[in-house]
Design a protein around this motif. Sequence first.
Motif, PDB file in Angstrom:
ATOM      1  N   ARG A   1       0.811  -1.218   0.000  1.00  0.00           N
ATOM      2  CA  ARG A   1       0.000   0.000   0.000  1.00  0.00           C
ATOM      3  C   ARG A   1       0.846   1.269   0.000  1.00  0.00           C
ATOM      4  N   ASP A   2       1.863   1.342   0.882  1.00  0.00           N
ATOM      5  CA  ASP A   2       2.706   2.541   0.957  1.00  0.00           C
ATOM      6  C   ASP A   2       3.524   2.719  -0.319  1.00  0.00           C
ATOM      7  N   ILE A   3       4.018   1.620  -0.870  1.00  0.00           N
ATOM      8  CA  ILE A   3       4.800   1.699  -2.113  1.00  0.00           C
ATOM      9  C   ILE A   3       3.924   2.162  -3.261  1.00  0.00           C
TER      10      ILE A   3
ATOM     11  N   LYS B   1       1.255   3.990  -3.103  1.00  0.00           N
ATOM     12  CA  LYS B   1       0.961   5.407  -2.899  1.00  0.00           C
ATOM     13  C   LYS B   1       2.154   6.265  -3.310  1.00  0.00           C
ATOM     14  N   LEU B   2       3.363   5.827  -2.939  1.00  0.00           N
ATOM     15  CA  LEU B   2       4.579   6.560  -3.293  1.00  0.00           C
ATOM     16  C   LEU B   2       4.761   6.627  -4.810  1.00  0.00           C
TER      17      LEU B   2
ATOM     18  N   ASN C   1       2.102   8.912  -6.320  1.00  0.00           N
ATOM     19  CA  ASN C   1       2.369  10.329  -6.052  1.00  0.00           C
ATOM     20  C   ASN C   1       3.514  10.877  -6.892  1.00  0.00           C
TER      21      ASN C   1
END
Length: 92
Positions: free
Chosen positions: A22-24, A26-27, A30
């Motif tokens: 999830r964080d990857i 999003k990164l 973005n």
Amino acid sequence: DAANHLVAWLVAATNTGIGALRDILKLVDNHFNEILNWFNSGMSNGVMEGINSVIQAVKGRARGFRDWRNLRTMCYLRSSGLCDPITRPCPN
């Protein structure tokens, strides 16, 4: 072509259902345009990281300078090749 591959990867990674991604995701989402810029320019910040490494080494070796001009001079000397830690040590 790179944009299509990146979008396909984002979709595939999203569909895996792996929460750790999830964080990857999003990164990458973005910074999508910035990532694609690399394919157009081929440039990275590697050169700047190398320069920063030289400056940090000079600062660490000196353990402080009287003023900014002395630090700047040592950075110029070290990066110019006029002094080298192995063959021609920089003055202290």
